[in-house]
Design an enzyme around this catalytic site. Structure first.
Site, PDB file in Angstrom:
ATOM      1  CD  GLU A  94     -14.524  -3.958   8.958  1.00  0.00           C
ATOM      2  OE1 GLU A  94     -15.233  -3.258   8.361  1.00  0.00           O
ATOM      3  OE2 GLU A  94     -13.547  -4.302   8.189  1.00  0.00           O
ATOM      4  CD  GLU A 152      -6.295   0.369  -0.701  1.00  0.00           C
ATOM      5  OE1 GLU A 152      -5.888  -0.845  -1.019  1.00  0.00           O
ATOM      6  OE2 GLU A 152      -6.782   0.566   0.527  1.00  0.00           O
ATOM      7  CG  HIS A 178      -2.133  -0.925   1.135  1.00  0.00           C
ATOM      8  ND1 HIS A 178      -1.953  -2.400   1.633  1.00  0.00           N
ATOM      9  CD2 HIS A 178      -3.262  -0.865   0.375  1.00  0.00           C
ATOM     10  CE1 HIS A 178      -3.065  -2.927   1.467  1.00  0.00           C
ATOM     11  NE2 HIS A 178      -3.774  -2.169   0.603  1.00  0.00           N
ATOM     12  CG  HIS A 181      -2.811  -6.161  -2.293  1.00  0.00           C
ATOM     13  ND1 HIS A 181      -2.656  -4.969  -2.826  1.00  0.00           N
ATOM     14  CD2 HIS A 181      -4.004  -5.927  -1.573  1.00  0.00           C
ATOM     15  CE1 HIS A 181      -3.091  -3.970  -2.105  1.00  0.00           C
ATOM     16  NE2 HIS A 181      -4.081  -4.599  -1.565  1.00  0.00           N
ATOM     17  CD  GLU A 219      -7.385  -3.168  -2.566  1.00  0.00           C
ATOM     18  OE1 GLU A 219      -6.867  -3.245  -1.309  1.00  0.00           O
ATOM     19  OE2 GLU A 219      -8.343  -3.062  -2.651  1.00  0.00           O
ATOM     20  CG  HIS A 248      -6.251  -6.849   1.833  1.00  0.00           C
ATOM     21  ND1 HIS A 248      -6.424  -5.865   2.967  1.00  0.00           N
ATOM     22  CD2 HIS A 248      -6.188  -6.092   0.940  1.00  0.00           C
ATOM     23  CE1 HIS A 248      -6.205  -4.738   2.420  1.00  0.00           C
ATOM     24  NE2 HIS A 248      -5.794  -4.753   1.051  1.00  0.00           N
TER      25      HIS A 248
END
Length: 186
Positions: free
Chosen positions: A98, A127, A36, A43, A129, A80
């Site tokens: 969360e 980011e 990052h 990723h 991704e 992730h």
């Protein structure tokens, strides 16, 4: 902007993510902070959209202490998967960590899309991704948000948000959620 010393102390410096190619084929584990920063390392990631059965999507405001996109609004949870973990397993885990959402509150978790994107955040990081999109509908809207992860919650009529994203710009939506929403064909 964080200093190199602060970065080394950040919890992400002790975690790995899965580096992938453009087809989401696993290449190797890389340090999450390295993935990052700078130009980033592509990723594997996911975002999940949680619905309530009445056409509303649950937006979660990221906690202010998040290294990237703190206080921005996300499509419920994003993170992730770790090595050996499927996107669905990772989603179930993050929903519980969360928001206190447990698997007995839904039974329709499905992978609906996957896309690659790259976005820089201020001078703090990037980011890059291959992001899976997962969706589910709650049969029980009970929530127990973790304040270290979530600063606020908001149920929004999804069709209205999807059709008129400019109306919601003041919320500062996370880029991966905006992409997932734009690509979602309902």
């Amino acid at each position: 902007m964080s200093t190199p010393e602060e970065d080394l102390e950040h919890e992400n410096a002790g975690q790995d993510v899965i580096a992938v190619d453009a087809d989401d084929t696993e290449l190797e584990l890389v340090n999450r902070l390295d993935a990052h920063t700078g130009d980033g390392i592509r990723h594997r990631a996911f975002t999940s959209l949680v619905f309530d059965g009445e056409g509303n999507v649950l937006l979660a405001q990221r906690a202010p202490d998040k290294r990237l996109w703190g206080t921005y609004w996300d499509g419920t949870v994003a993170s992730h998967p770790v090595e050996g973990q499927s996107q669905k397993e990772a989603t179930r885990k993050r929903l519980e960590e969360e928001l206190g959402i447990t698997p007995d509150q839904y039974d329709d978790l499905e992978l609906t899309d996957r896309f690659e994107y790259k976005r820089y955040f201020e001078n703090a990081g990037v980011e890059h991704e291959v992001c899976a999109v997962l969706q589910l509908t709650l049969t029980d809207r009970s929530l127990d948000p973790n304040e270290e992860e979530v600063a606020g919650l908001l149920w929004v009529p999804y069709e209205r948000l999807h059709s008129n994203p400019a109306w919601y710009r003041q919320l500062r939506l996370c880029p991966w959620f905006e992409i997932a929403m734009r690509r979602d064909v309902r």
